[in-house]
Design a protein around this motif. Structure first.
Motif, PDB file in Angstrom:
ATOM      1  N   HIS A  54       0.834  -1.199   0.000  1.00 39.07           N
ATOM      2  CA  HIS A  54       0.000   0.000   0.000  1.00 39.07           C
ATOM      3  C   HIS A  54       0.874   1.257   0.000  1.00 39.07           C
ATOM      4  O   HIS A  54       0.625   2.186  -0.770  1.00 39.07           O
ATOM      5  N   VAL A  55       1.872   1.289   0.856  1.00 37.46           N
ATOM      6  CA  VAL A  55       2.770   2.453   0.913  1.00 37.46           C
ATOM      7  C   VAL A  55       3.467   2.636  -0.431  1.00 37.46           C
ATOM      8  O   VAL A  55       3.533   3.753  -0.960  1.00 37.46           O
ATOM      9  N   THR A  61       2.485   6.316  -2.646  1.00 33.57           N
ATOM     10  CA  THR A  61       3.393   7.405  -2.299  1.00 33.57           C
ATOM     11  C   THR A  61       4.352   7.673  -3.450  1.00 33.57           C
ATOM     12  O   THR A  61       4.606   6.797  -4.278  1.00 33.57           O
ATOM     13  N   ALA A  81       1.600  12.407  -0.426  1.00 37.42           N
ATOM     14  CA  ALA A  81       2.270  11.339   0.325  1.00 37.42           C
ATOM     15  C   ALA A  81       3.601  11.040  -0.351  1.00 37.42           C
ATOM     16  O   ALA A  81       3.648  10.756  -1.544  1.00 37.42           O
ATOM     17  N   ARG A 138       7.731   9.260   0.127  1.00 37.99           N
ATOM     18  CA  ARG A 138       8.659   8.390   0.844  1.00 37.99           C
ATOM     19  C   ARG A 138      10.041   8.664   0.266  1.00 37.99           C
ATOM     20  O   ARG A 138      10.172   9.154  -0.856  1.00 37.99           O
ATOM     21  N   LEU A 152      10.206   3.792   7.980  1.00 37.91           N
ATOM     22  CA  LEU A 152       9.622   2.548   7.502  1.00 37.91           C
ATOM     23  C   LEU A 152      10.729   1.797   6.775  1.00 37.91           C
ATOM     24  O   LEU A 152      10.951   1.998   5.581  1.00 37.91           O
TER      25      LEU A 152
END
Length: 153
Positions: free
Chosen positions: A91-92, A96, A119, A121, A142
């Motif tokens: 999902h991330v 993102t 979003a 990362r 993360l």
């Protein structure tokens, strides 16, 4: 195609797909086999039920698997947590933008209204993450294994 049951030192269990036994050995000896959850390269092979072509045989032959190096099976809870973690990572990764080494810079730009919020990362040093926190910019580490940076199965 050879499908092997594998396990890392943290007891994460996963499958590895290889063209042959020689391919597995070559990749394993080259340090290319790693846990998709934590990136650990201390991977061992677990016993698996072999698939035998016995269509022409009168009685199927039973082949005993090699002794387990991790004889304790993973608990259902551990398997569930592993699956949930992988879904969260997927999902991330899907939702993102990867800004790479520019993470701290981009987070600041969004925080101060210089860039549209979205979003993101990326990678930041501990010092950069602490400086962001000191400025009131919330960040969350993360850790992702190298395998997660590509296509997840």
């Amino acid at each position: 195609m050879k499908v092997l049951n594998l396990c890392c030192a943290q007891d994460h269990r996963f499958e590895g797909w290889f063209g042959s036994e020689a391919d597995f050995q070559s990749q394993f000896e080259g340090g290319l086999v790693e846990c998709p959850l934590c990136g650990d390269k201390a991977v061992t092979r677990l016993p698996s039920a072999p698939r035998l072509n016995v269509s022409g045989a009168r009685e199927p032959k039973v082949v005993a698997p090699a002794p387990a190096e991790h004889p304790v099976p993973a608990t259902p809870e551990a398997i569930t947590m592993q699956a949930m973690w992988m879904r969260a990572v997927q999902h991330v990764m899907a939702n993102t933008d990867d800004v790479g080494e520019r993470f701290a810079e981009e987070a600041r730009r969004m925080h101060y209204g210089e860039a549209e919020e979205r979003a993101i990362r990326g990678r930041a040093t501990r010092e950069d993450a602490q400086a962001l926190a000191d400025e009131g910019i919330e960040v969350m580490p993360l850790p992702l294994p190298a395998a997660a940076k590509g296509r997840l199965q």
